[in-house]
Scaffold this motif. Sequence first.
Motif, PDB file in Angstrom:
ATOM      1  N   TYR A   1     -68.344 -43.749 -61.341  1.00  0.00           N
ATOM      2  CA  TYR A   1     -69.968 -44.239 -62.040  1.00  0.00           C
ATOM      3  C   TYR A   1     -69.680 -46.090 -62.267  1.00  0.00           C
ATOM      4  CZ  TYR A   1     -67.552 -39.900 -62.340  1.00  0.00           C
ATOM      5  OH  TYR A   1     -66.823 -38.107 -62.456  1.00  0.00           O
TER       6      TYR A   1
ATOM      7  N   ALA B   1     -69.664 -41.736 -55.903  1.00  0.00           N
ATOM      8  CA  ALA B   1     -69.445 -40.884 -57.044  1.00  0.00           C
ATOM      9  C   ALA B   1     -68.716 -41.620 -57.617  1.00  0.00           C
ATOM     10  CB  ALA B   1     -69.343 -39.482 -56.365  1.00  0.00           C
TER      11      ALA B   1
ATOM     12  N   HIS C   1     -71.052 -47.477 -64.946  1.00  0.00           N
ATOM     13  CA  HIS C   1     -71.121 -48.149 -65.767  1.00  0.00           C
ATOM     14  C   HIS C   1     -69.732 -48.439 -66.355  1.00  0.00           C
ATOM     15  CE1 HIS C   1     -71.306 -44.082 -66.481  1.00  0.00           C
ATOM     16  NE2 HIS C   1     -69.998 -43.586 -67.638  1.00  0.00           N
TER      17      HIS C   1
ATOM     18  N   PRO D   1     -77.714 -38.813 -59.125  1.00  0.00           N
ATOM     19  CA  PRO D   1     -77.013 -38.410 -57.532  1.00  0.00           C
ATOM     20  C   PRO D   1     -76.010 -37.046 -58.167  1.00  0.00           C
ATOM     21  CG  PRO D   1     -76.834 -40.485 -57.807  1.00  0.00           C
ATOM     22  CD  PRO D   1     -77.064 -40.193 -58.584  1.00  0.00           C
TER      23      PRO D   1
ATOM     24  N   GLN E   1     -69.436 -32.785 -72.345  1.00  0.00           N
ATOM     25  CA  GLN E   1     -68.738 -34.157 -71.845  1.00  0.00           C
ATOM     26  C   GLN E   1     -69.208 -34.745 -70.436  1.00  0.00           C
ATOM     27  OE1 GLN E   1     -64.572 -32.982 -71.002  1.00  0.00           O
ATOM     28  NE2 GLN E   1     -64.268 -33.456 -73.512  1.00  0.00           N
TER      29      GLN E   1
ATOM     30  N   ASP F   1     -73.582 -35.065 -57.112  1.00  0.00           N
ATOM     31  CA  ASP F   1     -72.160 -36.190 -57.055  1.00  0.00           C
ATOM     32  C   ASP F   1     -72.251 -36.655 -58.297  1.00  0.00           C
ATOM     33  OD1 ASP F   1     -72.403 -35.030 -54.480  1.00  0.00           O
ATOM     34  OD2 ASP F   1     -72.278 -37.303 -53.782  1.00  0.00           O
ATOM     35  N   PHE F   2     -72.186 -36.901 -58.902  1.00  0.00           N
ATOM     36  CA  PHE F   2     -71.730 -38.437 -60.614  1.00  0.00           C
ATOM     37  C   PHE F   2     -71.043 -36.963 -60.863  1.00  0.00           C
ATOM     38  CE2 PHE F   2     -73.987 -41.466 -59.625  1.00  0.00           C
ATOM     39  CZ  PHE F   2     -73.372 -42.487 -59.288  1.00  0.00           C
TER      40      PHE F   2
ATOM     41  N   THR G   1     -71.130 -38.593 -71.571  1.00  0.00           N
ATOM     42  CA  THR G   1     -70.183 -39.195 -70.820  1.00  0.00           C
ATOM     43  C   THR G   1     -70.332 -40.266 -69.403  1.00  0.00           C
ATOM     44  OG1 THR G   1     -67.983 -38.512 -71.743  1.00  0.00           O
ATOM     45  CG2 THR G   1     -67.319 -39.801 -70.334  1.00  0.00           C
ATOM     46  N   VAL G   2     -70.969 -38.856 -68.584  1.00  0.00           N
ATOM     47  CA  VAL G   2     -71.465 -39.061 -67.426  1.00  0.00           C
ATOM     48  C   VAL G   2     -72.747 -40.235 -67.426  1.00  0.00           C
ATOM     49  CG1 VAL G   2     -71.766 -39.031 -64.617  1.00  0.00           C
ATOM     50  CG2 VAL G   2     -69.182 -38.557 -66.178  1.00  0.00           C
TER      51      VAL G   2
ATOM     52  N   LEU H   1     -66.902 -25.430 -56.885  1.00  0.00           N
ATOM     53  CA  LEU H   1     -68.262 -26.432 -56.614  1.00  0.00           C
ATOM     54  C   LEU H   1     -69.785 -25.067 -56.180  1.00  0.00           C
ATOM     55  CD1 LEU H   1     -68.014 -29.946 -55.400  1.00  0.00           C
ATOM     56  CD2 LEU H   1     -68.298 -29.027 -58.277  1.00  0.00           C
TER      57      LEU H   1
ATOM     58  N   GLU I   1     -70.568 -33.655 -60.378  1.00  0.00           N
ATOM     59  CA  GLU I   1     -69.728 -32.906 -59.662  1.00  0.00           C
ATOM     60  C   GLU I   1     -68.189 -33.111 -59.797  1.00  0.00           C
ATOM     61  OE1 GLU I   1     -71.558 -31.828 -56.241  1.00  0.00           O
ATOM     62  OE2 GLU I   1     -72.279 -30.240 -56.477  1.00  0.00           O
ATOM     63  N   ALA I   2     -68.457 -34.553 -59.127  1.00  0.00           N
ATOM     64  CA  ALA I   2     -66.983 -35.018 -59.625  1.00  0.00           C
ATOM     65  C   ALA I   2     -66.707 -35.143 -60.853  1.00  0.00           C
ATOM     66  CB  ALA I   2     -67.451 -37.031 -59.296  1.00  0.00           C
ATOM     67  N   ALA I   3     -67.336 -34.822 -61.733  1.00  0.00           N
ATOM     68  CA  ALA I   3     -66.900 -34.997 -63.729  1.00  0.00           C
ATOM     69  C   ALA I   3     -66.434 -33.623 -63.562  1.00  0.00           C
ATOM     70  CB  ALA I   3     -67.950 -35.287 -64.112  1.00  0.00           C
TER      71      ALA I   3
ATOM     72  N   PHE J   1     -66.483 -37.913 -52.726  1.00  0.00           N
ATOM     73  CA  PHE J   1     -67.797 -37.624 -52.069  1.00  0.00           C
ATOM     74  C   PHE J   1     -68.143 -38.932 -51.015  1.00  0.00           C
ATOM     75  CE2 PHE J   1     -66.969 -35.081 -55.846  1.00  0.00           C
ATOM     76  CZ  PHE J   1     -68.258 -34.411 -55.998  1.00  0.00           C
TER      77      PHE J   1
ATOM     78  N   PRO K   1     -74.969 -42.238 -70.087  1.00  0.00           N
ATOM     79  CA  PRO K   1     -74.907 -43.957 -69.348  1.00  0.00           C
ATOM     80  C   PRO K   1     -75.614 -44.371 -68.368  1.00  0.00           C
ATOM     81  CG  PRO K   1     -72.769 -43.055 -70.250  1.00  0.00           C
ATOM     82  CD  PRO K   1     -72.871 -41.961 -69.637  1.00  0.00           C
ATOM     83  N   LEU K   2     -75.656 -43.213 -68.191  1.00  0.00           N
ATOM     84  CA  LEU K   2     -76.690 -43.503 -66.056  1.00  0.00           C
ATOM     85  C   LEU K   2     -78.438 -43.522 -66.347  1.00  0.00           C
ATOM     86  CD1 LEU K   2     -74.525 -41.473 -64.168  1.00  0.00           C
ATOM     87  CD2 LEU K   2     -74.439 -44.229 -63.991  1.00  0.00           C
TER      88      LEU K   2
ATOM     89  N   PHE L   1     -60.417 -41.916 -65.006  1.00  0.00           N
ATOM     90  CA  PHE L   1     -60.956 -40.896 -65.493  1.00  0.00           C
ATOM     91  C   PHE L   1     -60.560 -39.658 -65.000  1.00  0.00           C
ATOM     92  CE2 PHE L   1     -64.742 -38.522 -65.111  1.00  0.00           C
ATOM     93  CZ  PHE L   1     -65.385 -38.910 -66.500  1.00  0.00           C
TER      94      PHE L   1
ATOM     95  N   LEU M   1     -64.137 -32.453 -67.111  1.00  0.00           N
ATOM     96  CA  LEU M   1     -64.801 -32.826 -67.966  1.00  0.00           C
ATOM     97  C   LEU M   1     -65.838 -31.146 -68.120  1.00  0.00           C
ATOM     98  CD1 LEU M   1     -64.680 -35.428 -68.022  1.00  0.00           C
ATOM     99  CD2 LEU M   1     -66.587 -36.009 -68.883  1.00  0.00           C
TER     100      LEU M   1
END
Lengths: 352, 290
Positions: A87, A85, A89, B179, B195, B181-182, B199-200, A52, B184-186, A81, B203-204, A98, B191
């Motif tokens: 999701y 983190a 939804h 955030p 995507q 983090d979402f 996908t992430v 990252l 980076e997690a994806a 994290f 929707p938020l 996922f 992804l």
Amino acid sequence: MANLSLRTLTKAYAQTEVLHGINLDVADGEFIVFVGPSGCGKSTTLRMIAGLEEVTSGEVVIGDRVVNHLEPKERDIAMVFQNYAIYPHMSVKKNIAFGLRSSRMSRPDKEARIAEVAGILDMTHLLDRKPAQLSGGQRQRVAIGRAMVRDPAVFLFDEPLSNLDAQLRTQMRLEIKKLHQRVGNTIVFVTHDQVEAMTMADRIVIMKDGHIQQVGTPSEVYHSPANTFVAQFIGAPSMNMLPGTLNGGGVRLASGQSVGTIHTSTTSRPILLGVRPDDLTLQGSGPTVVTGHVAVREPLGAETLIYVTTEAGEVIAKADGRSPPDVGAHVTLSADPANVHVFDADSGSVLT
Amino acid sequence: MTATDIRASSATLDRSAVTKPRNMGQIIRWLLLFIGGVLMVMPIAYMISTSLKWPHEVYNVNLIPQEPTIENYTYVLEDGRFYWWFVNSIIIATITTISNLLFDSLVGYTLCKFRFPGRQIVFIAILSTLMIPTEMLVIPWYLMSQSLGWLDSYWGIMFPGLMTAFGTFLMKQFFESVPDDFIEAARIDGLNELQIWWTVALPLVKPALAALAIFVFLGNWTAFLWPLIVTNSVEMYTIPVGLSGFGDEADVAWELIMTGAAISTIPTLVVFLIFQRFIIRGVVMAGLKG
């Protein structure tokens, strides 16, 4: 065999170098904890392992591959994290699934894997819930589940327990440790909490200002600190540091008090005498370290912390919980020479 | 007077002193709300009222028609032109809305979550277009449409509104609340960037998308100036342009215009009823974001 290696790893933002040539080998299946104060570079190191953050120079090796130029998804890692983190939804099941999106597993295999992970983390009954319907600990378990489901070579945890309350943190600490014993993957865990580091790690990496200060087992870093920073960062309350001079193996404190022979070196030099509160005794047989008056008592139940005002400064010691000395009482604190540490006053390094 | 009496009378005085201003304040508030409500409802009431009147009664200000009729509705709905205008408006407002939701959010997401040279300049350039009034833009738009052969076509009507600076700004601000983090997690979960957006991130920010959908749909449904300029044939008119053509120089058929307007509010009501819970939340969130 090293599962993860960092070789002269540096990180710079513009002209400012924040990580100065880190070298570390992590064995396969090892639980390693990076600990240090804010801004020491521990999270940056973790993010560089994850892909990252770009590596300024040096190498990150996972397995037998240099992964510097690989995307995070190609590194065979999974990360948990600090703020979970997960999701909001998606249901718990979809969150866990996922992690398998890019996997080539068949649908039934994926279902079986999700069920297995949910079983390990005791979340089978939560699979249809949304994150908003979960407690903090349950959310953390979902985040761990999403990482686990892919069975990566290396798990990365970035301060995952900091958002939990004290009781839950203790519980999750234990759960993560049990999980590691069960799955056996390599774990790199970042925290600023030295208790977390001590209780969970196979080895601890203590960092400060972008440098590794010491790498060792919890016992090594506690009982044989490499320098004054490690000595004071690990252990609560901190190690007492008393300025003095080493002379012929004996130490004369700055206050004029003389401590017996505690070091083999005969070279005269200014030093810091380090002794942990638990190694100081009120009526011990070792050489007297300091004398003074009890200023404050902090009862902790089984033991009482006493803050002793001495000519060398304030010294913290542990006394018996049932019959601690009264405030104002004159006390003599002694220590076993084997438990007293001598640090160079200028460099802060331990004198061996 | 006993001590009890004194206490009782002082308590009464205190209560009146406290409650009186509150009552007055409440009365003023209710009065202002009533006036505001009347101001908002009256045009709609008159629109419906006029649509139910015969032509000779249109200039009579009474709210209740003397001889109510649905003849105007029959006339407008049987008139083939209104059907075309309605379909045109639906097509244009729907495509423009979908386009805005896609591209405004894509650009807003990019400007918010990616660091690249010139990012701030691009954002300021997009924002600065908000300061240019439509009246200044219609001539360049017209020349552009003409050179591309888009005059009197759906493309001609839609192209200026397929992406908006307002929508981009709105979406960028909302993506700030997602955030990192979402994302980076994806990325770690494998992804690609497109995507992750779909996908992430999207929707938020559903509340913002719903709010933007309503703003864009209403804006295009009621747009008048540009569709009037770019269309020539009656079949390509949108509802506002078509309704303005009811009647002639000597006589404006208000009862037909109001009937068309009344019918044309139905889709906007449907859109609003579907998305209102999101728009209210969206406006609150936009307020919080500053």
